[in-house]
Design a protein around this motif. Structure first.
Motif, short mmCIF file in Angstrom:
data_model
loop_
_atom_site.label_atom_id
_atom_site.label_comp_id
_atom_site.label_asym_id
_atom_site.label_seq_id
_atom_site.Cartn_x
_atom_site.Cartn_y
_atom_site.Cartn_z
N THR A 101 -30.70 -47.68 -26.70
CA THR A 101 -29.95 -48.92 -26.91
C THR A 101 -28.68 -48.64 -27.71
OG1 THR A 101 -31.32 -49.37 -28.85
CG2 THR A 101 -31.97 -50.40 -26.77
N PRO B 19 -24.36 -47.51 -27.17
CA PRO B 19 -23.30 -47.39 -26.16
C PRO B 19 -23.20 -45.94 -25.69
CG PRO B 19 -22.55 -48.60 -28.09
CD PRO B 19 -23.87 -48.01 -28.45
N PRO B 20 -22.86 -45.66 -24.43
CA PRO B 20 -22.63 -46.68 -23.39
C PRO B 20 -23.88 -47.06 -22.62
CG PRO B 20 -22.11 -44.53 -22.53
CD PRO B 20 -22.57 -44.31 -23.96
N GLN C 130 -26.44 -48.98 -23.32
CA GLN C 130 -26.88 -50.37 -23.37
C GLN C 130 -26.06 -51.26 -22.44
OE1 GLN C 130 -26.37 -51.58 -27.42
NE2 GLN C 130 -24.15 -51.56 -27.35
N ASP C 131 -24.92 -50.78 -21.97
CA ASP C 131 -24.06 -51.56 -21.08
C ASP C 131 -24.16 -51.06 -19.63
OD1 ASP C 131 -23.13 -53.06 -23.24
OD2 ASP C 131 -21.58 -51.58 -23.70
N GLN D 159 -25.44 -52.25 -16.91
CA GLN D 159 -25.21 -53.15 -15.78
C GLN D 159 -23.73 -53.48 -15.57
OE1 GLN D 159 -27.83 -56.08 -17.46
NE2 GLN D 159 -26.23 -57.61 -17.48
N LYS D 160 -22.89 -53.18 -16.56
CA LYS D 160 -21.46 -53.42 -16.37
C LYS D 160 -20.93 -52.44 -15.31
CE LYS D 160 -20.40 -55.25 -20.95
NZ LYS D 160 -19.59 -55.09 -22.17
#
Length: 391
Positions: free
Chosen positions: A183, A185-186, A188-189, A191-192
């Motif tokens: 959890t 970066p990157p 945790q992102d 789904q972007k």
């Protein structure tokens, strides 16, 4: 009965038997209209019961009449539908006629809405199948599994998994609902920028390959050290809390992009031991060798010949804590899921405390002094001097 006839009771009972006159002042009808409509997905006509309430303060005139519906037709509550209902109220002479026309109007809207929703679902399923076909035609080591209704997809690679759920957002059609990724970066992102499954599989494989070196370092710690947090490490944990002695432990946080570099380290325990360990690390930091494994480097950094072995049971009579429970709240983990990180300096006591619990305890005594955001007082158990930061 004469009074009931004045309110068209018999006609309403014949045409709409589930509508009941519940008040004569103002005249109020409440109940259900049975709505019949056809659906694209059903051979026979569908029936629904729509709850409504009709209030007529100027009966028999529809002037200032008010109508409210139950939640069943929440999907119909748009400007167009509301305008149509208002037109019916203005142009109707009797309650039975109004209810019949309203029944027909709701049926048409429910039919159109139901068919539209099924068309949307069909188009969404078609798009998903095309997305899935394209992903499967692209050679990859990533395994892809779908559930029965095609709403979720699970990606797996080398024991690591990530589960995606379809959503209605056309720009970001996938949402992460479970993941073994850290959890931070990157990761945790994830789904972007995921526009389709092929992109998701490529990005997932790339992240797993990046993290494998970090997981290998953490595996060495798990196999050679006494890890007290997390109790059950998994792929998402990029840290380990290691037991060093009865009075001190250390949290080691691996950099996933440079796992052989010096990790972030935080010592927890009695102030004397914490200071000693910090000094050792500062003095030995120049000896860190990225060509050596993490265990060898940590032993040099901490001035140790070997890490202590995990013990199933410890003897409290010798001053060793049998569990790392907080000496104030008597729980191992705090409300924010942290282990006790303060230990009494008294070797005969050495009780563990959550910093939050100890801070609150010390603040209950108005005589305790605060110096540089730290509160000083006495241990709740042995009364020796103790301090911690103010939470």
């Amino acid at each position: 009965m004469a009074m009931a006839c004045n309110y068209n009771y018999d006609a309403i009972l014949d045409w709409h038997p589930e509508m009941i006159l519940i008040s004569e002042s103002p005249v109020t009808w409440q109940g259900f209209l049975v709505i019949s409509y056809s659906s694209l997905t059903a051979r026979d006509r569908q029936c629904s019961r729509v709850k409504l309430k009709l209030v007529m303060p100027n009966y028999p005139s529809f002037c200032n009449a008010q109508i409210s519906f139950g939640r069943h037709i929440a999907s119909l509550r748009n400007r167009e539908f509301s305008d149509k209902v208002k037109e019916l109220i203005k142009g109707t002479q009797t309650v039975p006629t109004f209810l019949t026309q309203l029944q027909s109007l709701i049926g048409k809207y429910m039919q159109n809405t139901d068919n539209k929703m099924h068309m949307i679902n069909f188009e969404a399923t078609k798009a998903f199948l095309q997305d899935l076909k394209a992903a499967l035609q692209n050679p990859s080591d990533v395994q892809l599994l779908c559930n029965q209704n095609l709403s979720t997809v699970k990606l797996s690679l080398r024991g690591v998994s990530l589960t995606l759920q379809r959503c209605n957002n056309t720009e970001i059609p996938w949402k992460v609902i479970s993941s073994d990724m850290p959890t931070t970066p990157p990761f945790q992102d994830f789904q972007k920028s995921i526009t389709n499954l092929s992109v998701a599989m490529t990005k997932f494989k790339w992240q797993v390959e990046i993290l494998e070196r970090a997981w290998e370092q953490l595996k060495q710690i798990d196999e050679n050290c006494w890890v007290i947090d997390p109790l059950e490490p998994n792929k998402s944990h990029m840290y380990r809390r290691i037991h060093l002695s009865q009075s001190v432990s250390v949290i080691i946080i691996i950099d996933p992009f440079n796992p052989t570099a010096v990790p972030t380290m935080k010592f927890l325990g009695s102030e004397n031991e914490v200071k000693k360990q910090r000094d050792d690390v500062s003095n030995n930091l120049h000896n860190w060798d990225q060509n050596c494994n993490i265990i060898e480097n940590l032993l040099v950094l901490l001035n140790l010949y070997a890490f202590p072995e995990q013990q199933e049971s410890l003897d409290e009579s010798k001053g060793i804590i049998s569990s790392h429970e907080c000496g104030i709240c008597f729980s191992e983990k705090s409300e924010i899921d942290e282990l006790p990180d303060k230990i009494c300096n008294n070797e005969k006591c050495m009780k563990h405390f959550h910093s939050v619990c100890l801070s609150k305890w010390l603040q209950t005594n108005a005589r305790n002094q605060v110096v540089f955001h730290h509160i000083h007082g006495t241990c709740p158990h042995c009364k020796e001097n103790i301090f911690c930061s103010i939470e």
